[in-house]
Design a protein around this motif. Structure first.
Motif, mmCIF file in Angstrom:
data_model
loop_
_atom_site.group_PDB
_atom_site.id
_atom_site.type_symbol
_atom_site.label_atom_id
_atom_site.label_comp_id
_atom_site.label_asym_id
_atom_site.label_seq_id
_atom_site.Cartn_x
_atom_site.Cartn_y
_atom_site.Cartn_z
ATOM 1 N N LEU A 187 0.832 -1.206 0.000
ATOM 2 C CA LEU A 187 0.000 0.000 0.000
ATOM 3 C C LEU A 187 0.868 1.258 0.000
ATOM 4 O O LEU A 187 0.636 2.187 -0.787
ATOM 5 C CB LEU A 187 -0.922 -0.007 1.225
ATOM 6 C CG LEU A 187 -1.671 1.291 1.479
ATOM 7 C CD1 LEU A 187 -2.831 1.429 0.512
ATOM 8 C CD2 LEU A 187 -2.167 1.380 2.915
ATOM 9 N N ARG A 188 1.865 1.287 0.874
ATOM 10 C CA ARG A 188 2.754 2.460 0.977
ATOM 11 C C ARG A 188 3.461 2.730 -0.354
ATOM 12 O O ARG A 188 3.613 3.884 -0.757
ATOM 13 C CB ARG A 188 3.792 2.257 2.091
ATOM 14 C CG ARG A 188 3.196 2.217 3.492
ATOM 15 C CD ARG A 188 2.653 3.581 3.904
ATOM 16 N NE ARG A 188 2.158 3.572 5.277
ATOM 17 C CZ ARG A 188 1.001 4.089 5.657
ATOM 18 N NH1 ARG A 188 0.187 4.655 4.766
ATOM 19 N NH2 ARG A 188 0.633 4.048 6.920
ATOM 20 N N ALA A 189 3.897 1.671 -1.022
ATOM 21 C CA ALA A 189 4.589 1.831 -2.304
ATOM 22 C C ALA A 189 3.648 2.454 -3.332
ATOM 23 O O ALA A 189 4.029 3.346 -4.088
ATOM 24 C CB ALA A 189 5.112 0.482 -2.795
ATOM 25 N N ARG A 190 2.387 2.002 -3.345
ATOM 26 C CA ARG A 190 1.409 2.561 -4.290
ATOM 27 C C ARG A 190 1.146 4.036 -3.974
ATOM 28 O O ARG A 190 1.032 4.867 -4.875
ATOM 29 C CB ARG A 190 0.087 1.796 -4.214
ATOM 30 C CG ARG A 190 0.167 0.309 -4.569
ATOM 31 C CD ARG A 190 0.695 0.101 -5.938
ATOM 32 N NE ARG A 190 0.641 -1.292 -6.360
ATOM 33 C CZ ARG A 190 1.424 -1.810 -7.294
ATOM 34 N NH1 ARG A 190 2.326 -1.056 -7.905
ATOM 35 N NH2 ARG A 190 1.314 -3.073 -7.625
ATOM 36 N N GLN A 191 1.035 4.338 -2.678
ATOM 37 C CA GLN A 191 0.770 5.734 -2.283
ATOM 38 C C GLN A 191 1.969 6.617 -2.607
ATOM 39 O O GLN A 191 1.807 7.754 -3.047
ATOM 40 C CB GLN A 191 0.436 5.801 -0.788
ATOM 41 C CG GLN A 191 -0.938 5.211 -0.466
ATOM 42 C CD GLN A 191 -1.183 5.073 1.020
ATOM 43 O OE1 GLN A 191 -0.259 4.805 1.795
ATOM 44 N NE2 GLN A 191 -2.428 5.245 1.439
ATOM 45 N N GLN A 192 3.186 6.091 -2.410
ATOM 46 C CA GLN A 192 4.380 6.888 -2.714
ATOM 47 C C GLN A 192 4.510 7.158 -4.202
ATOM 48 O O GLN A 192 5.116 8.148 -4.603
ATOM 49 C CB GLN A 192 5.629 6.207 -2.156
ATOM 50 C CG GLN A 192 5.980 6.766 -0.776
ATOM 51 C CD GLN A 192 6.663 5.763 0.136
ATOM 52 O OE1 GLN A 192 7.425 4.921 -0.340
ATOM 53 N NE2 GLN A 192 6.380 5.854 1.421
ATOM 54 N N ALA A 193 3.905 6.266 -5.008
ATOM 55 C CA ALA A 193 3.888 6.499 -6.455
ATOM 56 C C ALA A 193 2.816 7.523 -6.833
ATOM 57 O O ALA A 193 2.593 7.780 -8.011
ATOM 58 C CB ALA A 193 3.661 5.181 -7.191
ATOM 59 N N GLY A 194 2.142 8.073 -5.838
ATOM 60 C CA GLY A 194 1.183 9.147 -6.079
ATOM 61 C C GLY A 194 -0.255 8.699 -6.171
ATOM 62 O O GLY A 194 -1.139 9.499 -6.495
ATOM 63 N N GLU A 195 -0.516 7.431 -5.902
ATOM 64 C CA GLU A 195 -1.875 6.923 -6.055
ATOM 65 C C GLU A 195 -2.714 7.097 -4.790
ATOM 66 O O GLU A 195 -2.202 7.016 -3.673
ATOM 67 C CB GLU A 195 -1.839 5.416 -6.401
ATOM 68 C CG GLU A 195 -1.239 5.155 -7.766
ATOM 69 C CD GLU A 195 -1.328 3.681 -8.164
ATOM 70 O OE1 GLU A 195 -1.055 3.388 -9.328
ATOM 71 O OE2 GLU A 195 -1.677 2.846 -7.312
ATOM 72 N N THR A 196 -4.012 7.302 -5.006
ATOM 73 C CA THR A 196 -4.993 7.248 -3.929
ATOM 74 C C THR A 196 -5.572 5.838 -3.940
ATOM 75 O O THR A 196 -6.031 5.365 -4.982
ATOM 76 C CB THR A 196 -6.106 8.292 -4.154
ATOM 77 O OG1 THR A 196 -5.498 9.592 -4.160
ATOM 78 C CG2 THR A 196 -7.163 8.238 -3.065
#
Ligand code: ADP
Ligand code: MG
Length: 259
Positions: A187-196
């Motif tokens: 989840l953190r990796a997806r969020q760090q890529a700018g995703e909601t």
């Protein structure tokens, strides 16, 4: 707030057991080691599972427990460990259970979820469990994709059991063998890529990732804690209210912008 985040969502991550699947597991086979009876193994497993709220535990509810377990605890995302009939046992993920005996897990093939029962000497039984895809899951994931969202499955179960379910649901990505910490890291990796990111789970072994998501969606059949802390609870068996919720959030945001 949550409505605004829901309107902007880029990705939906689903837990597998109890979320993408119904979580109504059925024991399809008991493979007892030489010198062990299937009924004995079931009785020990039922005793251990009496302390667990995992959907797997309910599958053992029909077996008569060998006795009350003592010094027993749930290892999140792994299984249950405790004393029954004067021995120490682990029931759960094959490698974790076999490690109590200092052994490698048996070679397990097949698409079903497999859990092992081991004491301190050896793996004594393998249980195979079948689950079903939640009705309408494929259609709902397709609607999410049509809305431009990525779909992904994050599961603690073996990848062999995850792949057929994720493929049947039409998910874009899937991963198995994940600990609760691995799910949070994804989840953190997806969020760090700018995703909601929306996380959909039942609160069993996915509480940390539910808590970290931009929007958390809990299944009604899951744990009460997941439901009280979630942004949204899916009350029925269907994932359809999730898609509906995203559409409504987008409409609400458009109206706010117009005013
Ligand atoms: P999922 O991510 O698919 O919902 P979990 O993370 O809840 O799966 O569980 C991962 C794995 O851990 C299960 O496939 C099983 O091998 C083991 N496990 C967890 N809890 C239990 C339990 N109560 N009894 C037996 N096995 C368990
Ligand atoms: Mg689960």
């Amino acid at each position: 707030g949550a409505v605004e985040r829901l309107a902007r969502v880029d990705r939906v991550i689903f837990d597998k057991t109890g979320t993408l699947t119904l979580g109504q597991l059925r024991i399809t086979a008991v493979e007892a080691a030489p010198g062990w009876e299937a009924d004995e193994a079931l009785a020990v497993a039922a005793a251990l599972e009496s302390v667990s709220e995992h959907p797997i535990a309910r599958a053992f509810g029909m077996a008569h427990p060998a006795g009350p377990p003592t010094d027993v605890h749930v290892a999140p995302g792994r299984g249950v460990e405790g004393n029954v009939i004067g021995r120490r046992w682990r029931l759960g993920k094959p490698d974790w259970a076999a490690a109590l005996a200092g052994k490698a897990p048996p070679d397990l093939r097949g698409d079903d979820t497999a859990v092992c029962l081991a004491d301190q000497d050896s793996v004594r039984a393998v249980f195979r469990l079948a689950d079903r895809l939640r009705g309408g899951a494929r259609e709902e994931l397709q609607k999410l994709r049509q809305l431009g969202l990525a779909t992904e499955v994050a599961s603690g179960d073996a990848v062999e059991a995850v792949a057929p379910m994720a493929a049947a649901a039409g998910a874009g990505h899937w991963q198995g063998g994940m600990t609760p910490e691995d799910k949070l890291a994804l989840l953190r990796a997806r969020q760090q890529a700018g995703e909601t990111v929306v996380m959909v789970g039942d609160g069993v072994n996915d509480a940390p990732v539910l808590a970290g998501a931009d929007v958390s969606v809990a299944m009604a059949g899951g744990t009460p804690l997941a439901q009280t802390s979630a942004d949204m609870v899916l009350l029925g068996e269907s994932l359809a209210p999730l898609v509906e919720g995203i559409l409504q959030a987008r409409r609400a945001l458009r109206i706010v912008r117009q005013n």
